[in-house]
Design an enzyme around this catalytic site. Structure first.
Site, mmCIF file in Angstrom:
data_model
loop_
_atom_site.group_PDB
_atom_site.id
_atom_site.type_symbol
_atom_site.label_atom_id
_atom_site.label_comp_id
_atom_site.label_asym_id
_atom_site.label_seq_id
_atom_site.Cartn_x
_atom_site.Cartn_y
_atom_site.Cartn_z
ATOM 1 N N GLU A 126 0.681 -1.291 0.225
ATOM 2 C CA GLU A 126 0.081 0.074 0.143
ATOM 3 C C GLU A 126 0.910 1.280 -0.010
ATOM 4 O O GLU A 126 2.166 1.183 0.505
ATOM 5 C CB GLU A 126 -0.835 -0.078 1.338
ATOM 6 C CG GLU A 126 -0.258 -0.235 2.525
ATOM 7 C CD GLU A 126 -1.211 -0.594 3.813
ATOM 8 O OE1 GLU A 126 -1.448 0.104 4.483
ATOM 9 O OE2 GLU A 126 -1.630 -1.809 3.700
ATOM 10 N N LYS A 128 2.750 4.372 1.203
ATOM 11 C CA LYS A 128 3.125 5.314 2.705
ATOM 12 C C LYS A 128 2.806 6.621 2.391
ATOM 13 O O LYS A 128 3.103 7.442 1.746
ATOM 14 C CB LYS A 128 4.493 4.902 2.665
ATOM 15 C CG LYS A 128 4.856 5.422 4.382
ATOM 16 C CD LYS A 128 6.286 4.951 4.551
ATOM 17 C CE LYS A 128 6.665 5.334 5.954
ATOM 18 N NZ LYS A 128 6.653 6.737 6.322
ATOM 19 N N ASP A 130 2.065 10.343 3.275
ATOM 20 C CA ASP A 130 2.892 11.298 4.163
ATOM 21 C C ASP A 130 2.045 12.291 4.813
ATOM 22 O O ASP A 130 1.753 13.217 4.487
ATOM 23 C CB ASP A 130 3.656 12.077 2.905
ATOM 24 C CG ASP A 130 4.900 12.929 3.650
ATOM 25 O OD1 ASP A 130 5.253 12.735 4.951
ATOM 26 O OD2 ASP A 130 5.631 13.570 2.952
ATOM 27 N N TYR A 238 -5.432 2.233 7.836
ATOM 28 C CA TYR A 238 -4.311 1.046 7.302
ATOM 29 C C TYR A 238 -4.328 -0.197 8.445
ATOM 30 O O TYR A 238 -3.390 -1.294 8.044
ATOM 31 C CB TYR A 238 -3.080 1.475 7.168
ATOM 32 C CG TYR A 238 -2.361 2.353 7.864
ATOM 33 C CD1 TYR A 238 -1.904 2.013 9.140
ATOM 34 C CD2 TYR A 238 -1.793 3.719 7.604
ATOM 35 C CE1 TYR A 238 -1.234 2.761 9.983
ATOM 36 C CE2 TYR A 238 -1.310 4.662 8.522
ATOM 37 C CZ TYR A 238 -1.002 4.217 9.548
ATOM 38 O OH TYR A 238 -0.056 4.855 10.310
ATOM 39 N N LYS A 328 11.168 3.390 0.693
ATOM 40 C CA LYS A 328 11.112 5.014 0.391
ATOM 41 C C LYS A 328 11.290 5.406 -0.937
ATOM 42 O O LYS A 328 12.367 5.131 -1.547
ATOM 43 C CB LYS A 328 12.102 5.469 1.429
ATOM 44 C CG LYS A 328 11.791 5.329 3.094
ATOM 45 C CD LYS A 328 10.903 6.108 3.494
ATOM 46 C CE LYS A 328 11.526 7.314 4.163
ATOM 47 N NZ LYS A 328 10.614 8.408 4.953
ATOM 48 N N CYS A 422 18.963 45.865 -16.976
ATOM 49 C CA CYS A 422 18.542 44.389 -17.446
ATOM 50 C C CYS A 422 20.135 43.764 -17.565
ATOM 51 O O CYS A 422 21.153 44.292 -18.152
ATOM 52 C CB CYS A 422 18.124 44.328 -18.843
ATOM 53 S SG CYS A 422 18.282 42.837 -19.551
ATOM 54 N N CYS A 425 20.874 43.184 -21.551
ATOM 55 C CA CYS A 425 21.270 44.466 -22.518
ATOM 56 C C CYS A 425 21.208 45.511 -21.763
ATOM 57 O O CYS A 425 21.824 46.560 -22.630
ATOM 58 C CB CYS A 425 19.983 44.391 -23.379
ATOM 59 S SG CYS A 425 18.370 45.323 -22.677
ATOM 60 N N CYS A 440 12.177 44.308 -18.469
ATOM 61 C CA CYS A 440 13.390 45.051 -19.067
ATOM 62 C C CYS A 440 12.829 45.827 -20.083
ATOM 63 O O CYS A 440 11.995 45.345 -20.747
ATOM 64 C CB CYS A 440 14.113 44.106 -19.714
ATOM 65 S SG CYS A 440 15.187 44.557 -21.187
ATOM 66 N N CYS A 446 16.867 43.760 -26.782
ATOM 67 C CA CYS A 446 17.364 42.821 -25.918
ATOM 68 C C CYS A 446 17.448 41.543 -26.372
ATOM 69 O O CYS A 446 16.789 40.859 -26.860
ATOM 70 C CB CYS A 446 16.633 42.800 -24.639
ATOM 71 S SG CYS A 446 17.075 41.731 -23.202
HETATM 72 S S1 IVH Z 1 1.603 0.594 8.953
HETATM 73 C C1 IVH Z 1 3.708 -1.207 12.034
HETATM 74 N N1 IVH Z 1 1.080 1.488 6.769
HETATM 75 O O1 IVH Z 1 4.526 5.438 8.449
HETATM 76 C C2 IVH Z 1 3.015 -0.509 11.276
HETATM 77 N N2 IVH Z 1 2.052 2.874 8.013
HETATM 78 O O2 IVH Z 1 7.295 4.754 9.731
HETATM 79 C C3 IVH Z 1 3.167 0.732 11.210
HETATM 80 N N3 IVH Z 1 2.395 5.372 7.549
HETATM 81 O O3 IVH Z 1 4.017 6.102 11.832
HETATM 82 C C4 IVH Z 1 2.195 1.584 10.230
HETATM 83 N N4 IVH Z 1 1.077 4.955 5.583
HETATM 84 O O4 IVH Z 1 2.298 7.081 10.286
HETATM 85 C C5 IVH Z 1 1.500 1.794 7.875
HETATM 86 N N5 IVH Z 1 0.062 2.432 4.705
HETATM 87 C C6 IVH Z 1 0.846 2.812 6.001
HETATM 88 C C7 IVH Z 1 1.420 3.950 6.073
HETATM 89 C C8 IVH Z 1 2.094 4.166 7.215
HETATM 90 C C9 IVH Z 1 1.961 5.991 6.366
HETATM 91 C C10 IVH Z 1 3.297 6.069 8.550
HETATM 92 C C11 IVH Z 1 2.825 5.804 9.633
HETATM 93 C C12 IVH Z 1 3.760 5.457 10.783
HETATM 94 C C13 IVH Z 1 5.071 5.657 9.677
HETATM 95 C C14 IVH Z 1 6.010 4.192 10.115
#
Ligand code: IVH
Length: 684
Positions: A126, A128, A130, A238, A328, A422, A425, A440, A446
């Site tokens: 899935e 991650k 932010d 999640y 990452k 400028c 020129c 300019c 120019c």
């Molecule tokens: S799983 C042990 N799933 O990432 C499982 N975390 O470094 C921990 N995060 O603090 C969480 N998307 O805030 C999981 N699909 C996702 C996520 C996710 C973002 C963040 C979460 C956690 C950090 C882990």
């Protein structure tokens, strides 16, 4: 009778009122779920608002019917003075990370070593997200507590703030909701909301948000939930915590995700169960490829062992489970130092400050320049040479400086001033009071402006002269072979052949491309002239109205203003442009002497244009012509071309890759044409 009482909000039959409140609440919740959780509304906003307003009115008339989980009670609590600490029943863990497929494979090898023979793990992948990790506790299906992760063991109670997020149900749905369940997920600020918020904040003179994650974190840390309620926030769930996992009987993460979805919680649509590590690796790359199209920031993919019994065998080390890993992606934000600020001169003389950066790896490439847009932006950021700054680069968007780290400003940092002359020129730089942009005033004296003008003239959306790139334009100007666009068409094979790195074949190709470019559309021709404020769309409407250069050259301010999308400013720019003898002469020369020409459709009085009064929307990719040429054709036939689908849309042209606009058109029962049908319609 009952309905009337409800409609006016006056107390009527109390039993009937209770029933109506309950029905309305269910309806409102249903539509909130469709809109904020499934991103798939069934009602136009106005009809939803009517339902909601009716509920508010009824509750006002019958205060005894108000319950904490009513959708009207999202912003209930008064401002707090601090946040109360909360201990998590089970710690909120963090994730180990990797940055290459090799490291991902090494993680899998470690997992397999710890598992028993015959254990065959599969995975769940899935995005991650932010944002900010949040824990939600539901008792008897009602949201009773929301908390931040904090240090993993102790977080802060942010219930009042989380209640304002409409993607978070106040009450879970379905029969199989455990009596107590902790749901975990990520609260985030959608990118569209982030941009909207910053536009609003800039207009109000309020502080802008540096990035969506700070936006989410800052919004959740507001003491007044009424402030949080104004922030665009959403959430993806999640996992479920201990209290729930035991209660929910699911033995796999994928099943938990389905359960969450069933209870009305928002689950990310990109979650995929994968049978093998190879499939996970593919997923990681696929997700990266769609990253820029998502309306939320992701910083990677999370790969989790799907089967809970295998997770138990793997266990955890120091707050990180062994059964999951974050892959990452290259960060889209990095910090670096501003070594200098240069001033670039654009086609119309606009001066753009550009930050020269100590090279930094961001968004997958090394960046050493970032645009600062204009002096107002330099002031807003309070940027000095020597400052440490945040640089943001996502997708193909040019890198932006988003923040200055004031605490790191060295004592010899130098303020940035607009130069008086400028840099190319030496002409004076002017800045008019009502404009953010400084220019300019050298005009075509120019060299920078001449170059940009040629570049624009030859560009894809203008005369589309293939092979006439940046470097070649530099060479042609440098050798004194061209000065203005008309000179391009006087170039000879010998002249071109004499240029460095230019073979006979390339020279012939360029001459052929120049020749091809002479057959164009009037819209492209007008666009190519490079009149200030006249972009492709305006050029197309102006072309459709005047059709010949003679008529355009004669056009007066009033006539120009009658053209759709042309206001007083644009009209004045056009008149101003052609009032200059040099511009007028160049336009005539290009058309009359050099022979750049276009088809002039037979004259049709405005009122009887076949598509008059219609609104068309183009979406997806078109193959036979560019989106802008299609637009020009439609405007020429009297249609308006809009960018979004509404009930006022007449026809939607949907090429491959069409998404939400097509869906919306289907919902509204609007006629949809594919490209072939569209071309047939144009021909007819
Ligand atoms: S799983 C042990 N799933 O990432 C499982 N975390 O470094 C921990 N995060 O603090 C969480 N998307 O805030 C999981 N699909 C996702 C996520 C996710 C973002 C963040 C979460 C956690 C950090 C882990």
């Amino acid at each position: 009778m009952v309905a009337e009482a409800g409609a006016t909000g006056e107390p009527g039959d109390p039993l009937a009122a209770r029933r109506e409140v309950e029905t309305l609440r269910e309806e409102v919740n249903h539509h909130l779920h469709r809109y904020f959780v499934l991103d798939d509304p069934e009602l136009p906003d106005s009809e939803y608002d009517a339902l909601y307003d009716r509920l508010v009115a009824l509750e006002a008339a019958h205060p005894e019917l108000v319950t904490p989980d009513s959708p009207t009670q999202r912003v209930g609590a008064a401002p707090a003075s601090t946040f109360v600490e909360v201990r998590h029943d089970t710690p909120m863990l963090s994730l180990d990370k990797c940055t290459s497929i090799e490291e991902l494979a090494a993680w899998e090898t470690r997992c397999r070593r710890l598992l028993d023979e015959g254990d065959e793990p599969d995975y769940f992948c899935e995005p991650k997200i932010d944002g900010v990790a949040v824990s939600l506790v539901y008792r008897d299906a009602r949201l009773v507590r929301a908390a931040t992760r904090g240090d993993g063991t102790t977080g802060e109670d942010i219930t009042a703030n989380v209640r304002t997020i409409r993607a978070v149900p106040l009450k879970l749905a379905g029969r199989d909701v455990p009596p107590a369940v902790e749901v975990r997920g990520e609260v985030y600020m959608p990118l569209s909301g982030f941009r909207r918020f910053n536009e609003w904040a800039t207009a109000q003179g309020e502080r802008t948000i540096v990035n969506p994650r700070n936006g989410a974190a800052g919004s959740l840390r507001q003491l007044d939930p009424a402030v949080t309620a104004t922030r665009p926030l959403s959430m993806f769930c999640y996992s479920i915590g201990e209290i729930g996992e035991r209660a929910s009987h699911e033995s796999r993460h994928s099943a938990v995700m389905e359960a969450l979805r069933g209870w009305g919680l928002r689950v990310n649509p990109w979650g995929r169960r994968q049978a093998s590590l190879e499939d996970c690796a593919k997923y990681v790359n696929e997700l990266l490829a769609v990253r820029d199209g998502l309306d939320y920031a992701i910083d990677g993919a999370v790969i989790k062992v799907d089967d809970f019994s295998l997770r138990d065998k793997l266990g955890q080390v120091t707050r990180k489970p062994r059964w999951a890993i974050a892959y990452k992606y290259p960060a889209e934000e990095a910090s670096t130092v501003v070594e200098d600020v240069d001033f670039q001169v654009g086609r119309t003389g606009a001066i753009t400050p550009v930050a020269k950066l100590a090279p930094v790896f961001v968004g997958g490439v090394t960046v050493s320049n970032a645009t600062l847009h204009n002096m107002d932006e330099v002031q807003r950021l309070d940027l000095h040479v020597g400052d440490t700054v945040f640089v943001h680069r996502a997708g193909d968007v040019i890198p932006q400086v988003t923040k200055v780290v004031l605490s790191k400003r060295p004592s010899d940092a130098r303020a940035v001033h607009l130069p008086s002359h400028c840099p190319v020129c030496g002409s004076a730089i002017e800045r008019f009071e009502d404009e953010v942009v400084a220019r300019c005033n050298g005009g075509l004296k120019c060299q920078a402006q001449r170059k940009e003008r040629l570049r624009h003239f030859a560009s894809r959306h203008a005369l589309d002269i293939e092979g006439l790139g940046d470097k070649l334009i530099d060479q042609l100007l440098g050798e004194g072979l061209v000065d203005n666009p008309a000179d391009l068409y006087r170039l000879t094979a010998e002249q071109l052949g004499g240029l460095e790195r230019m073979g006979a074949k390339s020279a012939d190709n360029l001459l052929a491309a120049l020749d091809t470019s002479k057959r164009t559309t009037f819209a492209r021709f007008i666009h190519a002239l490079g009149i200030r404020e006249v972009g492709e769309t305006t050029a197309a409407t102006v072309a459709a109205r005047f059709r010949t250069l003679d008529r355009l050259l004669e056009a007066e301010l009033e006539t120009l203003q009658e053209v759709e999308d042309v206001g007083p400013v644009v009209a004045a720019r056009i008149v101003e442009f052609f009032a200059d003898e040099a511009n007028r002469g160049l336009a005539r020369e290009l058309h009359e002497t050099i022979g750049i020409a276009w088809e002039v459709p037979a004259e049709v009085p405005g009122e009887s244009l076949p598509l008059r009064g219609q609104t068309w929307v183009l979406t997806g990719t078109l193959e036979a012509m560019s989106r802008n040429d299609a637009k020009a054709r439609l405007t020429g036939l009297g249609a308006k071309v809009a960018s979004s689908v509404s009930k006022n849309t007449t026809v939607v042209v949907a090429g491959p890759g069409a998404g939400s606009k097509r869906t919306r058109a289907e919902e509204l029962g609007i006629e949809i044409l594919d490209e072939e049908e569209f071309l047939a319609r144009l021909a007819g």
